[in-house]
Design a protein around this motif. Structure first.
Motif, short mmCIF file in Angstrom:
data_model
loop_
_atom_site.label_atom_id
_atom_site.label_comp_id
_atom_site.label_asym_id
_atom_site.label_seq_id
_atom_site.Cartn_x
_atom_site.Cartn_y
_atom_site.Cartn_z
N TYR A 60 5.95 -9.26 -10.79
CA TYR A 60 6.77 -9.76 -9.70
C TYR A 60 7.67 -10.89 -10.16
O TYR A 60 7.30 -11.67 -11.05
N ALA A 61 8.82 -10.99 -9.53
CA ALA A 61 9.61 -12.19 -9.68
C ALA A 61 8.83 -13.32 -9.00
O ALA A 61 8.17 -13.09 -7.98
N ASP A 62 8.90 -14.50 -9.55
CA ASP A 62 8.11 -15.61 -9.03
C ASP A 62 8.36 -15.85 -7.55
O ASP A 62 7.44 -16.15 -6.78
N LYS A 65 6.29 -13.39 -5.25
CA LYS A 65 4.83 -13.36 -5.28
C LYS A 65 4.26 -13.87 -3.97
O LYS A 65 4.69 -14.88 -3.44
N GLY A 66 3.28 -13.13 -3.48
CA GLY A 66 2.62 -13.54 -2.24
C GLY A 66 3.23 -12.94 -0.99
O GLY A 66 2.55 -12.83 0.03
N ARG A 67 4.47 -12.56 -1.04
CA ARG A 67 5.11 -11.96 0.13
C ARG A 67 5.37 -10.47 -0.04
O ARG A 67 5.34 -9.71 0.92
N PHE A 68 5.68 -10.07 -1.28
CA PHE A 68 6.00 -8.67 -1.56
C PHE A 68 4.88 -8.04 -2.36
O PHE A 68 4.28 -8.68 -3.23
N THR A 69 4.60 -6.78 -2.08
CA THR A 69 3.60 -6.03 -2.82
C THR A 69 4.16 -4.67 -3.21
O THR A 69 4.63 -3.92 -2.35
N ILE A 70 4.08 -4.36 -4.49
CA ILE A 70 4.52 -3.06 -4.99
C ILE A 70 3.27 -2.21 -5.21
O ILE A 70 2.23 -2.69 -5.66
N SER A 71 3.39 -0.93 -4.88
CA SER A 71 2.28 0.00 -5.08
C SER A 71 2.86 1.38 -5.36
O SER A 71 4.06 1.60 -5.21
N ARG A 72 1.99 2.27 -5.75
CA ARG A 72 2.45 3.62 -6.08
C ARG A 72 1.47 4.65 -5.60
O ARG A 72 0.28 4.38 -5.44
N ASP A 73 1.99 5.85 -5.38
CA ASP A 73 1.17 7.02 -5.07
C ASP A 73 1.62 8.09 -6.04
O ASP A 73 2.63 8.76 -5.81
N ALA A 75 0.45 10.94 -6.75
CA ALA A 75 0.41 12.31 -6.22
C ALA A 75 1.70 12.64 -5.48
O ALA A 75 2.13 13.80 -5.43
N LYS A 76 2.31 11.63 -4.89
CA LYS A 76 3.56 11.83 -4.16
C LYS A 76 4.78 11.40 -4.96
O LYS A 76 5.90 11.45 -4.46
N ASN A 77 4.55 10.94 -6.19
CA ASN A 77 5.66 10.43 -7.02
C ASN A 77 6.47 9.39 -6.26
O ASN A 77 7.71 9.40 -6.29
N THR A 78 5.78 8.51 -5.58
CA THR A 78 6.44 7.54 -4.72
C THR A 78 5.94 6.14 -5.00
O THR A 78 4.74 5.94 -5.23
N VAL A 79 6.86 5.21 -4.99
CA VAL A 79 6.56 3.80 -5.13
C VAL A 79 6.96 3.09 -3.84
O VAL A 79 7.96 3.46 -3.21
N TYR A 80 6.18 2.11 -3.46
CA TYR A 80 6.43 1.39 -2.21
C TYR A 80 6.65 -0.09 -2.49
O TYR A 80 6.13 -0.64 -3.46
N LEU A 81 7.40 -0.72 -1.63
CA LEU A 81 7.54 -2.17 -1.66
C LEU A 81 7.27 -2.68 -0.25
O LEU A 81 8.08 -2.47 0.65
N GLN A 82 6.11 -3.30 -0.08
CA GLN A 82 5.76 -3.90 1.20
C GLN A 82 6.28 -5.32 1.21
O GLN A 82 5.93 -6.12 0.33
N MET A 83 7.11 -5.62 2.18
CA MET A 83 7.73 -6.94 2.26
C MET A 83 7.28 -7.62 3.55
O MET A 83 7.53 -7.09 4.65
N ASN A 84 6.62 -8.74 3.41
CA ASN A 84 6.12 -9.50 4.56
C ASN A 84 6.80 -10.87 4.62
O ASN A 84 7.39 -11.33 3.65
N SER A 85 6.68 -11.48 5.78
CA SER A 85 7.24 -12.83 5.99
C SER A 85 8.69 -12.89 5.52
O SER A 85 9.09 -13.80 4.78
N LEU A 86 9.45 -11.92 5.94
CA LEU A 86 10.83 -11.83 5.48
C LEU A 86 11.67 -13.00 5.96
O LEU A 86 11.47 -13.54 7.06
N LYS A 87 12.61 -13.38 5.11
CA LYS A 87 13.50 -14.50 5.38
C LYS A 87 14.94 -14.00 5.37
O LYS A 87 15.24 -12.99 4.72
#
Length: 119
Positions: A60-62, A65-73, A75-87
């Motif tokens: 992560y970019a510094d 960190k703590g607000r964004f989470t990257i994950s992958r699936d 089986a679906k060839n898909t990557v996600y970016l969960q973004m919380n506490s958006l500004k």
């Protein structure tokens, strides 16, 4: 060749959340890592987060960190970016990219998805 297509952008109020998706197709077996980048109006594109395709190691970019989470699936060839506490300063076009050569160079890029955070 690898194709990547982003989705999930939109308008959200400050403090809210969004989840971006990036679907990869084509020669996905060649992917080493996938990453998210963003570009705000008048600013250079910046790195947000990346994940290795097989081991799932995340980076992560510094400032994310703590607000964004990257994950992958895989089986679906898909990557996600969960973004919380958006500004409002998170407002940008978010791009997904795939790399076959490591974390530093990305060969295949999507067209981007707009994220707008209102104050």
């Amino acid at each position: 060749q690898v194709q990547v297509v982003e989705s999930g952008g939109g308008l959200v109020q400050a403090g809210g959340s969004l989840r971006l998706s990036c679907a990869a197709s084509g020669r996905t077996f060649s992917i080493y890592a996938m990453g998210w980048f963003r570009q705000a109006p008048g600013k250079a594109r910046e790195f947000v987060a990346a994940i290795t395709w097989s081991g799932g190691s995340t980076h992560y970019a510094d400032s994310m960190k703590g607000r964004f989470t990257i994950s992958r699936d895989n089986a679906k060839n898909t990557v996600y970016l969960q973004m919380n506490s958006l500004k409002p300063e998170d407002t940008a076009v978010y791009y997904c990219a795939a790399s076959s050569r490591g974390l530093a160079r990305y060969d295949y890029w999507g067209q981007g998805t707009q994220v707008t955070v209102s104050s």
